[in-house]
Design an enzyme around this catalytic site. Structure first.
Site, short mmCIF file in Angstrom:
data_model
loop_
_atom_site.label_atom_id
_atom_site.label_comp_id
_atom_site.label_asym_id
_atom_site.label_seq_id
_atom_site.Cartn_x
_atom_site.Cartn_y
_atom_site.Cartn_z
N GLU A 198 1.07 -1.35 0.56
CA GLU A 198 0.24 -0.25 0.37
C GLU A 198 0.77 1.16 -0.23
O GLU A 198 1.93 1.42 0.65
CB GLU A 198 -1.44 0.04 1.52
N SER A 254 -19.99 6.52 -0.08
CA SER A 254 -21.76 6.76 0.13
C SER A 254 -21.48 5.36 1.13
O SER A 254 -22.93 5.40 2.08
CB SER A 254 -22.76 6.48 -0.51
N HIS A 276 -25.54 -1.73 -1.99
CA HIS A 276 -26.33 -1.64 -3.33
C HIS A 276 -26.88 -2.67 -3.31
O HIS A 276 -27.17 -4.06 -2.98
CB HIS A 276 -25.67 -1.56 -4.44
N VAL A 290 4.25 1.06 -5.27
CA VAL A 290 4.65 0.49 -6.56
C VAL A 290 4.66 1.34 -7.92
O VAL A 290 3.74 2.46 -8.00
CB VAL A 290 3.50 -1.18 -6.57
N GLU A 292 -15.44 0.47 -10.18
CA GLU A 292 -16.44 2.18 -8.75
C GLU A 292 -17.64 0.96 -8.35
O GLU A 292 -17.79 -0.17 -8.23
CB GLU A 292 -16.60 2.65 -10.79
N CYS A 317 -12.17 10.94 23.46
CA CYS A 317 -12.76 10.74 22.46
C CYS A 317 -14.63 11.41 23.45
O CYS A 317 -15.49 10.69 23.50
CB CYS A 317 -13.59 10.72 21.02
N CYS A 341 -10.18 16.07 21.07
CA CYS A 341 -9.81 15.12 21.71
C CYS A 341 -7.84 14.91 20.64
O CYS A 341 -6.80 13.79 21.55
CB CYS A 341 -9.62 14.15 21.54
C1 LIG Z 1 -17.47 8.81 -4.30
C2 LIG Z 1 -17.52 7.47 -4.26
C3 LIG Z 1 -19.36 6.79 -4.12
C4 LIG Z 1 -19.10 5.36 -3.30
N1 LIG Z 1 -20.73 4.83 -4.13
C5 LIG Z 1 -20.49 3.66 -2.86
C6 LIG Z 1 -21.72 2.66 -2.82
O1 LIG Z 1 -22.30 3.36 -2.07
N2 LIG Z 1 -21.74 1.71 -2.67
C7 LIG Z 1 -20.67 0.37 -3.26
O2 LIG Z 1 -20.82 -0.43 -3.28
N3 LIG Z 1 -19.43 1.05 -4.04
C8 LIG Z 1 -19.20 2.61 -3.84
N4 LIG Z 1 -18.67 3.27 -4.46
C9 LIG Z 1 -17.17 1.99 -4.91
C10 LIG Z 1 -16.87 1.19 -3.49
O3 LIG Z 1 -16.21 2.64 -2.93
C11 LIG Z 1 -15.56 1.22 -4.91
O4 LIG Z 1 -15.53 0.62 -6.05
C12 LIG Z 1 -14.21 0.47 -4.21
O5 LIG Z 1 -13.97 0.81 -2.82
C13 LIG Z 1 -13.45 0.13 -4.90
O6 LIG Z 1 -11.90 0.01 -3.45
P1 LIG Z 1 -10.42 -0.62 -4.27
O7 LIG Z 1 -10.19 -1.60 -2.86
O8 LIG Z 1 -10.79 -1.23 -5.68
O9 LIG Z 1 -10.07 0.57 -4.22
P2 LIG Z 1 -9.49 1.59 -3.53
O10 LIG Z 1 -10.05 1.64 -2.27
O11 LIG Z 1 -8.62 3.82 -4.25
O12 LIG Z 1 -7.83 0.99 -3.75
C14 LIG Z 1 -6.77 1.08 -3.41
C15 LIG Z 1 -5.78 1.23 -3.13
O13 LIG Z 1 -4.29 1.58 -4.11
C16 LIG Z 1 -3.73 2.09 -3.50
N5 LIG Z 1 -2.81 2.02 -4.56
C17 LIG Z 1 -2.19 3.11 -5.88
N6 LIG Z 1 -1.54 2.75 -6.05
C18 LIG Z 1 -0.73 1.96 -5.33
C19 LIG Z 1 0.69 1.65 -5.90
N7 LIG Z 1 1.28 2.36 -6.91
N8 LIG Z 1 1.40 1.14 -4.67
C20 LIG Z 1 0.88 0.44 -4.08
N9 LIG Z 1 -0.67 1.01 -3.47
C21 LIG Z 1 -1.13 1.87 -4.50
C22 LIG Z 1 -3.85 2.99 -2.76
O14 LIG Z 1 -3.50 3.76 -1.93
C23 LIG Z 1 -5.43 2.77 -2.31
O15 LIG Z 1 -5.96 2.67 -0.65
C24 LIG Z 1 -18.21 4.99 -4.48
C25 LIG Z 1 -17.14 5.56 -4.69
C26 LIG Z 1 -17.03 6.63 -4.82
C27 LIG Z 1 -15.26 7.60 -4.83
#
Ligand SMILES: Cc1cc2nc3c(=O)[nH]c(=O)nc-3n(C[C@H](O)[C@H](O)[C@H](O)COP(=O)(O)OP(=O)(O)OC[C@H]3O[C@@H](n4cnc5c(N)ncnc54)[C@H](O)[C@@H]3O)c2cc1C
Lengths: 418, 476
Positions: free
Chosen positions: B31, B45, B49, B172, B336, B400, B442
């Protein structure tokens, strides 16, 4: 441990301390103070500047010095104190649940409860200020704690939003500690701070005060790198084209104090939407019999001297409640009329007797005006004022004789003289 | 040498990591930030869903419905807050009422159960603060809310309890393959070796894909801004309220969160360069929409505003597949919304089907999927609290005050997997600083506990990693 007291005071700041001492001296000897911090004294402990006690002691004390007089007073009496004890809840039948390391979660009951929890600062979050959310954004009180209690500098290059007293004091404090304070912005057309603080904290250090300005953007990824401030129109909306940028590593927010009434709400005690404190009679008793409130949890005061005065009142009447029993209230409402923000107390009860000092704030700066206290068409009191400002609490003394003339709602109004 | 290297500590990487520890595999998570859950999985959010939104036969539809079904048991096992509050898609016109019928039909195709179209009266009975103009709604009873960072942190913590290794501050920068061995290099030059690589890098998943030659995975950014209200207003609504989707998009939502705040948002703004800055216009839009959806919204109880960035693929569906060019690499890109909901199902699929396709999976008999909740003390009975305080008096000290979080819980957050190393990390685990004063009281105390527990000077304590120190030095 004992789980029944005549009086339990929640909060060991200036309000709680003065109330406890007054209650004790008026015959209630079985008192417990509950304080969440390690030491008694409340927020005064971090206010190391002078200017406290001018009214009450006719001398200028630092916050800790002022507090010490009351802490000593408590210690000299046989008043029990639990520090590092947080009250978790209060019920309207005056059962208090608290927590500490020694007794765990415990409940105490009281004949009378005095609420003296003080207030908290409004945070940046409450304002929806746009931009990023980096380190270096603090409320002024948190910054004060870092500097004065913890011995650390929250930053070196500072912009402050809000020209209330805490904002002004911190502008000076940060400057004395070697930081550069670029600006103090105030969204209103006037400062809500004391005049003496504007002179001594800003003018003496050539710190510019931007009235009618607010912060419209915070910049920086990990740590603040700058802010944008903008002038606002009369609806407080930023005027585009007036933006000014400052490089800085710290933003301090001093944007208002909110009485901390979560416990009060939990006990279903009625609050005033104006003060966000409890609705009280002149004896500072809330609408729940035997629960009193005083100090900044009731109304945000400008000076601790007034907190002490108000809290002594609460203490005296809490003792009376314990010794003589509950009073059947026969109250009339006291309301804020035109140009008045709020009035405390919100209820007057003829049965309580004595003169009553009304505390209130005006809603704007007014020159050449008249403040009137009336009941229907009967004018109880009238005062002409050269200037009044929202930043300074106003008071008027209503004598017992005047109160005797009232037969209904009392109103405080301000009219501009033409 | 690890069997599997997971890149990205979001909910997708986290749930995959945990799924991998169910098998006899040595695994690690890389990470780039100082803590896990710093990307999309932190600021979203939090909606589980129901699954009527995605077009039938997409990966989104498939994993959404599966994830929704898995979520109650998944969160219960990990001690994460989940509430099956149900969601309401609200219609404001006859045309929108018709769209609801289409949504319901689509939901049924996707395999969503328990949907019902309700009229104005029924809607008001469910949500007394709904706008007078609302005409009816699609009530999806399987909709829920979950604490998104709670879920991500718990999945990673549990994986670590089962042997996974976490490298934070490991961004990475390059991936090389020599024979069957991958060398994953950080931008600072550290290396980790492994046999398989799973790309779960969220917004950066396209960039990571390009490191192994997959240049066709394009991931773009779309921002969403939010306003959060105090728990005091927590019962303003109880369901998740959506606008009926139109050509112009989905509009914002009004929902309770799993911790009983009220969440308003998100906006939807395409971005060239990802940024989580909030804007005056974005927040004003949220407020305008909230006023359309509801009456008397308690906006005076705002405690903070924030933004998250969606990472979406140019295919407009999840990309979950083995690399076409480099054997041994699996991409989870452009996850997403509904990625949070889908994560447990994606993890199961990725491990059982894709990883299982490459290596032989052998059950790890000692795997223990249970994890104790991160913040739970406040909700215990007084007797239970006293039992804990007797053993560890630091649980008797409230740090807190807004959220009533004790020193014991903060110490635990710093010590347990994945260890909290900064103030925001403590906040996400314990809620210390998440209340109405936003850490005003806090924060200094939390920072002292972190310094003490980590054995570092106070000046080195950060808000969220390198460059975000809380203080700049000592006072005179
Ligand atoms: C505004 C918003 C609202 C949403 N609402 C919902 C919802 O209500 N319900 C739902 O089901 N989904 C929702 N989603 C979608 C959901 O949040 C995402 O699909 C999910 O969190 C994706 O997870 P992830 O692990 O793919 O990505 P992320 O959580 O973005 O994780 C990616 C990780 O990779 C790390 N990373 C990036 N580059 C590197 C690198 N080079 N080396 C090492 N680490 C790296 C980042 O720091 C991060 O920690 C929403 C998203 C957004 C933005």
């Amino acid at each position: 441990m004992k789980n029944y007291y005549d009086i339990v005071v929640i909060g060991g700041g200036p309000a709680g301390l003065a109330a406890a001492i007054a209650a004790y001296d008026n015959g209630a000897k079985d008192i417990l103070i509950l304080e969440r911090e390690e030491r008694l004294g409340g927020i005064l402990n971090q206010c190391i500047h002078n200017g406290f006690g001018l009214t009450r002691f006719k001398e200028s004390l630092s916050g800790p010095e002022y507090a010490a007089r009351f802490v000593d007073g408590v210690l000299a009496r046989n008043i029990e104190v639990f520090t590092q004890t947080t009250v978790l809840s209060l019920t309207k039948d005056k059962k208090i649940t608290a927590i500490n390391t020694e007794y765990g979660v415990f409940t105490v009951e009281a004949k009378a409860v005095i609420l003296a929890m003080g207030c908290r600062e409004r945070s940046r979050g409450a304002l929806n200020v746009a931009g990023s959310r980096p380190a270096g954004v603090y409320s002024a009180g948190t910054a004060q704690k870092y500097v004065n209690i913890k011995g650390y500098m929250p930053g070196k290059s500072v912009v402050i939003l809000g020209s209330g007293d805490i904002g002004l004091i911190m502008a000076r404090r940060m400057t004395l500690e070697g930081a550069k304070v670029h600006a103090v912005c105030e969204i209103m057309p006037y400062s809500s701070g004391l005049k003496r603080n504007i002179a001594q904290c800003l003018d003496d250090f050539n710190i510019p005060l931007y009235l009618n300005h607010t912060i419209t953007r915070i910049e920086g990824d990990k740590r603040v790198t700058g802010v944008v401030i903008s002038e606002v129109d009369k609806d407080k909306k930023p005027i585009s084209g007036t933006e000014m940028h400052f490089d800085c590593d710290t933003v301090l927010f001093s944007v208002g104090l909110i009485p901390e009434n979560e416990l009060t709400k939990g006990a279903e005690i009625e609050l005033s939407p104006r003060t966000r404190g409890a609705v009280v009679y002149q004896n500072r008793e809330t609408l729940v019999s035997g629960v009193f409130a005083c100090g900044n949890v009731l109304q945000v005061h400008d000076l601790v001297d007034f907190v002490s005065e108000e809290s002594e009142l609460a203490g005296v009447y809490a003792a009376k409640y314990v010794l003589e029993g509950a009073i059947e209230h026969d109250g009339v409402e006291v309301v804020n009329g035109s140009n008045i923000g709020y009035v405390v107390p919100q209820r007057l009860d003829k049965n309580i007797g004595g003169n009553v000092k009304l505390f209130f704030r005006v809603t704007n700066t007014f020159r050449d005006c008249t403040i009137t206290v009336k009941c229907g068409d009967t004018v109880l009191l009238q005062r002409k004022k050269k200037i009044v400002v929202p930043g300074e609490m106003e008071t008027l003394l209503l004598t017992e004789a005047k109160i005797a003339q009232t037969n209904g709602k009392i109103e405080v109004v301000l009219e501009e003289n033409v | 040498m690890f069997d599997v290297i997971v890149i990205g500590g979001g909910v997708v990487g986290g749930t995959i990591l945990r799924e991998l520890t169910k098998y006899k595999l040595s695994v690690c998570l890389l990470e780039k930030e100082n803590d896990v859950c710093m990307g999309q999985s932190k600021a979203n959010s939090g909606i589980v869903h129901a699954g009527f939104d995605a077009a039938p036969d997409t990966l989104k539809a498939k994993f959404n419905v599966l994830g929704n079904m898995m979520m109650p048991a998944y969160t219960a096992e990990l001690g994460v807050k989940f509430v099956n509050n149900g969601s309401l898609v609200v219609a404001f016109s006859e045309g929108e009422m018709q769209t609801l019928a289409q949504l319901k039909e689509r939901g049924e195709k996707n395999g969503v159960s328990d949907m019902e179209i309700i009229d104005q009266e029924q809607l008001r009975a469910l949500e007394p603060n709904i706008s007078e103009e609302a005409m009816g709604a699609l009530h999806a009873k399987t909709g829920g809310i979950v604490c998104p960072y709670g879920l991500t942190i718990a999945a990673i913590g549990n994986a670590m309890d089962n042997g996974a290794k976490l490298y934070t501050d490991f961004e990475v920068g390059a991936i090389d393959k020599n024979g069957a061995v991958f060398t994953v290099r950080s931008t600072k030059g550290e290396t980790v070796e492994g046999k398989l690589v799973i790309n779960c890098a969220g917004l950066a998943s396209g960039k990571i894909a390009a490191m192994v030659g997959d240049n066709d995975i394009e991931v773009k950014a779309r921002k969403g801004e939010y306003i959060l209200l105090d728990r005091e207003s927590g019962d303003f609504v109880s369901h998740t309220l959506f606008f009926t989707p139109t050509e112009k998009g989905k509009g914002i939502l009004v929902t309770q969160t799993a911790d009983r705040n009220i969440l308003l948002g998100p906006t939807s703004e395409e971005m060239e360069v990802a940024s989580t800055d909030t804007t005056a216009s974005g927040l004003a839009f949220v407020i305008e929409k909230v006023r359309k959806m509801t009456k008397n919204a308690p906006l005076f109880n705002t405690i903070t505003s924030f933004a998250g960035v969606r990472a979406y693929s140019s295919r407009h569906d999840f990309i979950i597949e083995e690399s076409k060019r480099t054997a041994g690499v699996i991409h989870c890109a452009g996850i997403e919304s509904p990625g949070l909901t889908s994560a447990p199902a994606i993890a199961k699929y990725v491990v059982e089907e894709l990883v299982g396709n490459i290596v032989k999976l052998e059950r790890n008999e000692s795997f223990n999927g249970r994890r104790k909740a991160d913040h739970y003390f406040k909700d215990l009975s007084n007797e239970e609290k006293n039992e804990i305080i007797k053993n560890d008096p630091s649980y008797g000290r409230i740090v807190c005050r807004c959220e009533q979080i004790t020193e014991g819980e903060i110490v635990r957050a710093v010590r347990e997997n994945p260890p909290a190393k900064n103030v925001d990390a403590v906040k996400r685990r314990t809620r210390a600083g998440m209340g109405r004063c936003q850490g005003g009281f806090c924060q200094p105390h939390v920072a002292e506990i972190i310094a003490r527990e980590l054995g570092i000077p106070f000046e080195q304590v950060t808000k969220n990693g390198e460059g975000s120190a809380l203080v700049t030095g000592v006072s005179k």
